[in-house]
Design an enzyme around this catalytic site. Structure first.
Site, PDB file in Angstrom:
ATOM      1  CG  ASN A   1      -1.681   1.248   1.432  1.00 14.38           C
ATOM      2  OD1 ASN A   1      -1.800   2.042   0.499  1.00 14.38           O
ATOM      3  ND2 ASN A   1      -2.228   1.452   2.629  1.00 14.38           N
TER       4      ASN A   1
ATOM      5  CE  LYS B   1       0.058   3.370   4.628  1.00 13.24           C
ATOM      6  NZ  LYS B   1       0.104   3.504   6.064  1.00 13.24           N
TER       7      LYS B   1
ATOM      8  CG  HIS C   1      -5.773   2.234   4.932  1.00 10.46           C
ATOM      9  ND1 HIS C   1      -5.309   3.217   5.768  1.00 10.46           N
ATOM     10  CD2 HIS C   1      -4.796   1.291   4.876  1.00 10.46           C
ATOM     11  CE1 HIS C   1      -4.091   2.881   6.190  1.00 10.46           C
ATOM     12  NE2 HIS C   1      -3.764   1.710   5.660  1.00 10.46           N
TER      13      HIS C   1
ATOM     14  CD  GLU D   1      -2.664   5.757   6.535  1.00 12.22           C
ATOM     15  OE1 GLU D   1      -2.594   5.777   5.287  1.00 12.22           O
ATOM     16  OE2 GLU D   1      -1.788   5.213   7.250  1.00 12.22           O
TER      17      GLU D   1
ATOM     18  CD  GLU E   1      -3.576  -2.235   7.257  1.00  8.73           C
ATOM     19  OE1 GLU E   1      -2.501  -2.555   6.758  1.00  8.73           O
ATOM     20  OE2 GLU E   1      -4.130  -1.153   7.030  1.00  8.73           O
TER      21      GLU E   1
ATOM     22  N   GLY F   1       2.497   2.391  10.657  1.00 10.60           N
ATOM     23  CA  GLY F   1       3.496   3.441  10.465  1.00 10.60           C
ATOM     24  C   GLY F   1       4.187   3.868  11.751  1.00 10.60           C
TER      25      GLY F   1
ATOM     26  CB  SER G   1       5.091  -1.671  11.944  1.00  5.39           C
ATOM     27  OG  SER G   1       4.722  -0.315  12.143  1.00  5.39           O
TER      28      SER G   1
ATOM     29  N   GLY H   1       2.833  -1.117   4.238  1.00  6.93           N
ATOM     30  CA  GLY H   1       2.982   0.297   3.884  1.00  6.93           C
ATOM     31  C   GLY H   1       4.450   0.642   3.679  1.00  6.93           C
ATOM     32  N   GLY H   2       5.090   1.117   4.733  1.00  3.09           N
ATOM     33  CA  GLY H   2       6.474   1.601   4.649  1.00  3.09           C
ATOM     34  C   GLY H   2       7.429   0.637   3.958  1.00  3.09           C
TER      35      GLY H   2
HETATM   36  P1  PGA Z   1       2.783   0.278   7.562  1.00  2.01           P
HETATM   37  O1  PGA Z   1       1.354   0.544   6.861  1.00  2.01           O
HETATM   38  O2  PGA Z   1       3.280  -1.026   7.052  1.00  2.01           O
HETATM   39  O3  PGA Z   1       3.628   1.444   7.157  1.00  2.01           O
HETATM   40  O4  PGA Z   1       2.527   0.242   9.055  1.00  2.01           O
HETATM   41  C1  PGA Z   1       0.448  -0.494   6.669  1.00  2.01           C
HETATM   42  C2  PGA Z   1      -0.836   0.059   6.093  1.00  2.01           C
HETATM   43  O5  PGA Z   1      -1.245   1.162   6.467  1.00  2.01           O
HETATM   44  O6  PGA Z   1      -1.487  -0.594   5.265  1.00  2.01           O
END
Ligand code: PGA
Length: 257
Positions: free
Chosen positions: A13, A15, A98, A100, A170, A176, A216, A237-238
């Site tokens: 993802n 973002k 999601h 966010e 999640e 994050g 994470s 994500g990251g």
């Molecule tokens: P992250 O993000 O791996 O950076 O924690 C995961 C996500 O929001 O899908």
């Protein structure tokens, strides 16, 4: 329970990151590293990068997804993108609900459910995100929160559409932040999600649905998380922004299942 009934998934993802040129370079870099992977490899990219991603991924095992879509197929919704358009250009996946989107853009369980319906009817595979905030976990109501998100997100979804549904657990406090849920915490909620799917549908559907963990996840902790019997992959994500770390995650998942 037979884990082999489910196809593991590693989905990135991105973002609000990368431009079309960076998208091309990323996909070119991972192609040789993930070919022949024993799991589904998905990159969910910002809309503006999707065309570049689709072109670059053509003929490979890399699938492309969007990060959201609207609940109507078209109309006066300035700035929005429809599931129909995504399907028209051959996008296969879409992330819905999601945290966010829920936190910063006012999406609710009800509007997520409406998006799910439209995306299903436009042949998209949905990564439906659920997860509690830190307060919910501290108050001991993770299960109630996740069950409600799940029930609202899947409200009136007929069983024949469940093949198109993937759930991503999640925990918001782990996204994050570098704070990963422990493998036991992830397993506990993913198992509860599978039991809820069984209640809502039946055992066969609950055995076949892929449930991902996100928050994470990286090449260091993935092995342990993916060893859990109800964790069928990751929404990343990251660690999905760097081709090496994303490819490493795909390889870890490939060897696990
Ligand atoms: P992250 O993000 O791996 O950076 O924690 C995961 C996500 O929001 O899908």
């Amino acid at each position: 329970m037979n884990r082999s009934l489910r196809r593991p998934i590693i989905a990135g993802n991105w973002k609000m990151n990368k431009n079309p040129e960076e998208t091309k370079q990323f996909i070119e870099a991972i192609k040789p590293k993930v070919e022949g992977a024993n799991c589904e490899v998905v990159i969910c990219a910002p809309y503006i990068n999707i065309d570049a991603a689709l072109r670059q991924a053509e003929g490979s095992n890399i699938k492309i997804g969007a990060e959201n879509c609207h609940w109507e197929e078209n109309g006066a919704f300035t700035g929005e993108i429809s599931a129909k358009t995504l399907n028209d250009i051959n996008v296969e996946y879409v992330i819905l609900g999601h945290s966010e989107r829920r936190l910063y853009f006012g999406e609710t369980d009800v509007s997520v459910g409406q998006r799910v319906h439209t995306a299903l009817h436009n042949n998209l595979k949905i990564i439906l995100c659920v997860g509690e905030q830190l307060q919910g976990r501290e108050h001991g109501i993770t299960e109630e929160i996740v069950r409600i998100q799940l029930k609202e997100g899947l409200l009136n979804v007929p069983r024949e559409f469940m093949k198109q549904i993937i759930i991503a657990y999640e925990p918001v406090w782990a996204i994050g932040t570098g704070k990963t849920a422990t493998s036991n915490q992830a397993q506990e909620v993913c198992k509860m999600i599978r039991e809820t799917i069984k209640e809502l549908y039946d055992e066969d559907i609950s055995n076949h649905i892929a449930i991902l963990y996100g928050g994470s996840m990286n090449a260091k902790n993935a092995d342990e998380l993916l060893s859990m019997p109800d964790v069928d992959g990751g929404l990343i994500g990251g660690a999905a922004l760097d081709p090496k770390s994303f490819a490493a995650l795909v390889n870890i998942a490939s060897n696990k299942f």
